[in-house]
Enzyme design. Structure first.
Site, short mmCIF file in Angstrom:
data_model
loop_
_atom_site.label_atom_id
_atom_site.label_comp_id
_atom_site.label_asym_id
_atom_site.label_seq_id
_atom_site.Cartn_x
_atom_site.Cartn_y
_atom_site.Cartn_z
N GLN A 36 -4.86 -11.06 -0.94
CA GLN A 36 -3.66 -10.42 -1.45
C GLN A 36 -2.38 -11.19 -1.14
OE1 GLN A 36 -4.00 -6.46 0.25
NE2 GLN A 36 -5.19 -5.74 -1.50
N ASP A 63 -10.76 -0.57 -2.56
CA ASP A 63 -10.70 -1.30 -1.30
C ASP A 63 -9.42 -2.13 -1.19
OD1 ASP A 63 -13.08 -0.28 -0.40
OD2 ASP A 63 -14.29 -1.98 -1.02
N GLY A 64 -8.91 -2.64 -2.31
CA GLY A 64 -7.69 -3.41 -2.27
C GLY A 64 -6.51 -2.59 -1.78
N THR A 116 -18.98 -7.77 3.83
CA THR A 116 -19.53 -7.25 2.58
C THR A 116 -18.61 -7.56 1.40
OG1 THR A 116 -18.53 -5.10 3.12
CG2 THR A 116 -20.86 -5.39 3.65
N ALA A 117 -17.64 -8.46 1.61
CA ALA A 117 -16.71 -8.82 0.54
C ALA A 117 -17.00 -10.23 0.06
CB ALA A 117 -15.27 -8.65 1.04
N TYR A 118 -15.99 -11.10 0.04
CA TYR A 118 -16.14 -12.46 -0.47
C TYR A 118 -17.25 -13.21 0.28
CZ TYR A 118 -14.36 -16.94 -2.38
OH TYR A 118 -14.21 -18.13 -3.03
N ARG A 169 -11.02 -30.47 -7.31
CA ARG A 169 -11.49 -31.34 -6.24
C ARG A 169 -11.67 -30.56 -4.94
NH1 ARG A 169 -8.22 -36.89 -5.98
NH2 ARG A 169 -10.05 -37.33 -4.66
N ASN A 223 -10.20 -7.91 6.08
CA ASN A 223 -11.43 -8.48 5.52
C ASN A 223 -11.65 -9.92 5.95
OD1 ASN A 223 -12.76 -6.47 4.15
ND2 ASN A 223 -12.19 -7.15 2.11
#
Length: 308
Positions: free
Chosen positions: A261, A88-89, A203-205, A173, A162
């Site tokens: 990225q 995917d990347g 569906t990623a992060y 912090r 994405n």
């Protein structure tokens, strides 16, 4: 470039003649697939172009003089279609690069999950035959356009397929930021950050931060807080016509990330302005493709729990 290809219906679309190949860098498996694809497409009478970094990865294992190579801008101006080999990347990077040229993309999975690269290497040539013969499922995916502003002046901009993430950076912090939508103040929040995700990025992060899964046909943007200090702050969806601003009130090492990225360092007082991009991406899937079947496979839905 043949702009008619991604727009027309499959039964009236001129078949692609010039195809760009993009591969995962420093991957012998991807290099082998690129060599296989280049030879096969050449046998079918196609003009093959190879992205320059991909060509370097192939090295002496292929006769490079046989295939022209160039950067993404050159490929975008001369290609009817691009085949992306990797995870995917690799697809995320290619999508941002090709977006302005409206080149449709086919993904061959040589990574791990492969939400965007849905063709398995073992099925590569069979699926490719169908796609090149005009039998495919075309799917449009939206992108986000963002600017980072400092003292009211833009210092950086980028696209994201994405997500765009504003987070605390490497420090322990939390950051403090204000969220505005269409100029209206929504809230001030102390948290580890905020994810602004498309349906593709849901569906990623964003998924790992308990965000909702959005079907690609849903025209919405997800706002998902990262470890908010106030437990009442929950993910929300807004329309894709909304303009979103994230104002950094206080931070020591805050950063903005585009698809994980590209990274831009932020300071207190900076803000990130986000909107739906004028560009979109066309993904081509093999016949019978189903988004929900893909989710079942990738997320292991319906599988029985392992017995201990």
């Amino acid at each position: 470039m043949n702009n008619a290809f991604p727009r027309a219906a499959p039964d009236s679309t001129p078949l692609p003649r010039t195809i760009a190949l993009v591969g995962k860098y420093n991957s012998q498996e991807a290099a082998a697939s690129i060599r296989l694809l280049a030879g096969y497409l050449h046998e079918r009478g196609m003009t093959v172009l190879i992205e320059e970094e991909t060509a370097l990865n192939l090295g002496s294992q292929i006769e490079l003089r046989t295939w022209a190579s160039g950067n993404f801008a050159w490929l975008g101006a001369h290609s009817d279609m691009a085949i992306v080999v990797g995870g995917d990347g690799t697809m995320l990077n290619a999508a941002r690069q090709f977006a302005r040229y409206r080149v449709p993309l086919i993904g061959v999975n040589q990574g791990r999950l492969g939400f965007l690269t849905d063709i398995a290497r073992r099925d590569l040539l069979a699926c490719l035959d169908e796609l090149l013969d005009g039998r495919f499922v075309a799917e449009t995916r939206m992108l986000l356009d963002a600017e980072v502003l400092r003292d009211g002046r833009p210092i950086a901009s980028n696209l994201a397929l994405n997500d765009i993430v504003v987070d605390k950076g490497a420090t322990g912090r939390m950051i403090e930021f204000e969220l505005l939508i269409n100029g209206e103040f929504i809230y001030r929040l102390r948290a580890d950050g905020l994810i602004v995700a498309t349906s593709t990025g849901s569906t990623a992060y964003a998924l790992s931060a308990n965000g909702p899964i959005l079907h690609p046909q849903v025209s919405a943007i997800a706002l998902v807080p990262l470890c908010p200090h106030a437990l009442s702050n929950r993910p929300i969806l807004v329309g894709d016509t909304c303009e979103i601003e994230i104002h950094v009130v206080y931070a020591t090492d805050s950063r903005a990330h585009f698809d994980g990225q590209v990274t831009v360092d932020l300071k207190s007082g900076d803000y990130v302005a986000i909107r739906r991009s004028a560009y979109s991406i066309c993904l081509l899937h093999p016949p019978g493709y189903s988004y929900f079947a893909m989710l079942r496979q990738k997320l292991h839905w319906s599988e029985r729990p392992k017995e201990h």
